[in-house]
Enzyme design. Structure first.
Site, PDB file in Angstrom:
ATOM      1  N   HIS A 121       0.865  -1.179   0.000  1.00  0.00           N
ATOM      2  CA  HIS A 121       0.000   0.000   0.000  1.00  0.00           C
ATOM      3  C   HIS A 121       0.904   1.231   0.000  1.00  0.00           C
ATOM      4  O   HIS A 121       2.029   1.191   0.486  1.00  0.00           O
ATOM      5  CB  HIS A 121      -0.857  -0.045   1.277  1.00  0.00           C
ATOM      6  CG  HIS A 121      -1.929   0.986   1.370  1.00  0.00           C
ATOM      7  ND1 HIS A 121      -1.670   2.291   1.715  1.00  0.00           N
ATOM      8  CD2 HIS A 121      -3.274   0.894   1.199  1.00  0.00           C
ATOM      9  CE1 HIS A 121      -2.817   2.965   1.746  1.00  0.00           C
ATOM     10  NE2 HIS A 121      -3.804   2.141   1.437  1.00  0.00           N
ATOM     11  N   ASP A 198       3.118  -4.606   7.880  1.00  0.00           N
ATOM     12  CA  ASP A 198       1.854  -3.888   7.820  1.00  0.00           C
ATOM     13  C   ASP A 198       0.735  -4.932   7.921  1.00  0.00           C
ATOM     14  O   ASP A 198       0.483  -5.686   6.982  1.00  0.00           O
ATOM     15  CB  ASP A 198       1.781  -3.119   6.499  1.00  0.00           C
ATOM     16  CG  ASP A 198       0.423  -2.476   6.262  1.00  0.00           C
ATOM     17  OD1 ASP A 198      -0.484  -2.659   7.089  1.00  0.00           O
ATOM     18  OD2 ASP A 198       0.270  -1.797   5.216  1.00  0.00           O
ATOM     19  N   CYS A 361      -4.738   2.374  -3.699  1.00  0.00           N
ATOM     20  CA  CYS A 361      -3.503   2.895  -3.091  1.00  0.00           C
ATOM     21  C   CYS A 361      -2.359   1.907  -3.269  1.00  0.00           C
ATOM     22  O   CYS A 361      -1.545   1.693  -2.360  1.00  0.00           O
ATOM     23  CB  CYS A 361      -3.713   3.215  -1.608  1.00  0.00           C
ATOM     24  SG  CYS A 361      -4.817   4.599  -1.328  1.00  0.00           S
TER      25      CYS A 361
END
Length: 403
Positions: A121, A198, A361
């Site tokens: 992302h 993440d 994104c």
């Protein structure tokens, strides 16, 4: 016992209509819906003990402080962090990543190397680019394969004693790929590199054990886990968090302040300047309780069934291509040949179906496939096969209208 009708009844929004049609919510990868128990916790906070925390001797402040710190402990236990002070409450995954990148901007030097995966992302790309611009460190990219998996064979070739940091998502938001973070962490540690994972897209589906993973930093957002927006976590090993300088200056993160010198508070307050999202933190704890009451094994079983069913049914549509075909979470990212994803998404919305369209994104992934974006249907445990049938018929209708 997992009873889908009972679970759906926990989510008030699932009863509403959009454009006169029953809502089919397949945009869980962007944000999940909120159960009544979390909504009630938010109302309870503002109705009964709304006050600033950590600073007041009065009853409301003490009650709010206790609830907030109880939530931190719930989060610690959920992720199996060793200490509660290793859980930094932030505004979300993006801020959590920026805290780490800002901290390492004062530690890295020219010629150091950092590795980021091709599946990231933008929130796990841009902060590291900014860090490299400040420090002179070199950003290297671990390539992806056609099926949406990472090229671990090339990862071994990229690692060296120059490698200081490695960044990878646990689950790709654009494709749903479940990355082999255990192997990535293990291999990076052999060269003394730190790893940030993440977990924003993983935590709705998987219950990570940060100690078992031996991960250095792990980040996540509440709003993808049945919680509110504007709150998330940064987990970091305490010895690493101690090394990093504060991200922001202000109240709460100090020990002493004079005009000559300021000394900083210990963990976790060192990284929690200012008044936090108190209600959000408390509600995050309630959301974690809710998901654990459902059970992550039950969540995985339901979502895997939805993924398999949705994949099978959508692939029956001629000209439809799914991107990301390796092991993955309950995300189907697809296009229909000759039709722009935005146009499909617009028609689906008119039929009451919420999906995400665009590059999600994750522009480098779209550039890899040479496409402008995809239609992304992302499923949660409260979705049903009947809703997938509605999606499939709607996609067929959109194809007929747009061809």
């Amino acid at each position: 016992m997992f009873t889908i009708d009972k679970i759906r009844a926990d989510f008030p929004i699932l009863k509403r209509k959009v454009h006169g049609k029953p809502l089919v919510y397949f945009d869980n990868g962007a944000t999940s819906q909120t159960p009544q128990v979390v909504i009630d916790a938010i109302v309870d906070y503002y109705s009964n003990y709304n006050a600033n925390i950590h600073r007041g001797v009065h009853t409301l402040s003490q009650e709010a402080t206790d609830k907030y710190e109880e939530a931190r402990i719930k989060i610690q236990k959920h992720f199996n962090a060793k200490h509660s002070y290793e859980i930094i409450l932030t505004s979300g995954t993006t801020e959590s990543i920026n805290i780490v990148s800002s901290g390492f901007s004062s530690i890295l030097k020219k010629g150091d190397e950092v590795i980021v995966s091709a599946l990231e992302h933008h929130s796990n790309i841009v902060p590291w680019q900014m860090m490299c611009e400040k420090t002179g460190a070199v950003l290297r990219v671990l390539p992806m394969d056609e099926d949406g998996s990472l090229r671990l064979d090339l990862f071994d070739q990229m690692l060296s004693n120059k490698t200081k940091l490695v960044f990878c998502n646990h689950v790709s938001n654009a494709l749903g790929t479940i990355n082999p973070i255990e192997a990535i962490i293990h291999r990076a540690h052999k060269f003394g590199a730190y790893v940030l994972v993440d977990g924003a897209q993983a935590c709705p589906h998987i219950k990570p054990d940060v100690q078992e993973l031996d991960v250095d930093f792990y980040v996540a957002s509440a709003h993808k886990m049945c919680g509110p927006t504007g709150v998330g976590i940064l987990y970091g090993k305490s010895e690493l968090l101690e090394k990093l300088p504060p991200y922001q200056g202000g109240g709460e993160m100090i020990e002493t302040v004079t005009f000559e010198k300021t000394t900083y508070a210990g963990l976790p307050h060192k990284f929690e300047a200012g008044t936090p999202n108190i209600c959000g933190g408390i509600a995050f704890g309630v959301a974690i309780d809710y998901m654990n009451s459902i059970g992550f094994e039950n969540i995985a079983k339901q979502e895997n069934e939805l993924l398999a069913y949705g994949t099978e049914k959508l692939l029956e549509i001629e000209g439809l291509k799914i991107y990301g075909t390796t092991r993955k979470a309950s995300v189907i990212s697809f296009n229909i040949e000759g039709i722009h994803p935005y146009d499909i998404g617009s028609i689906l919305d008119k039929l009451g179906i919420a999906v995400r369209t665009g590059h999600h994104c994750a522009q480098p992934i779209m550039n890899f496939y040479k496409i402008p974006g995809t239609v992304r249907a992302s499923f949660a445990f409260y979705n049903t096969k009947e809703e997938i049938d509605i999606l499939v018929e709607a996609v067929k209708k959109a194809k007929m209208m747009l061809s």
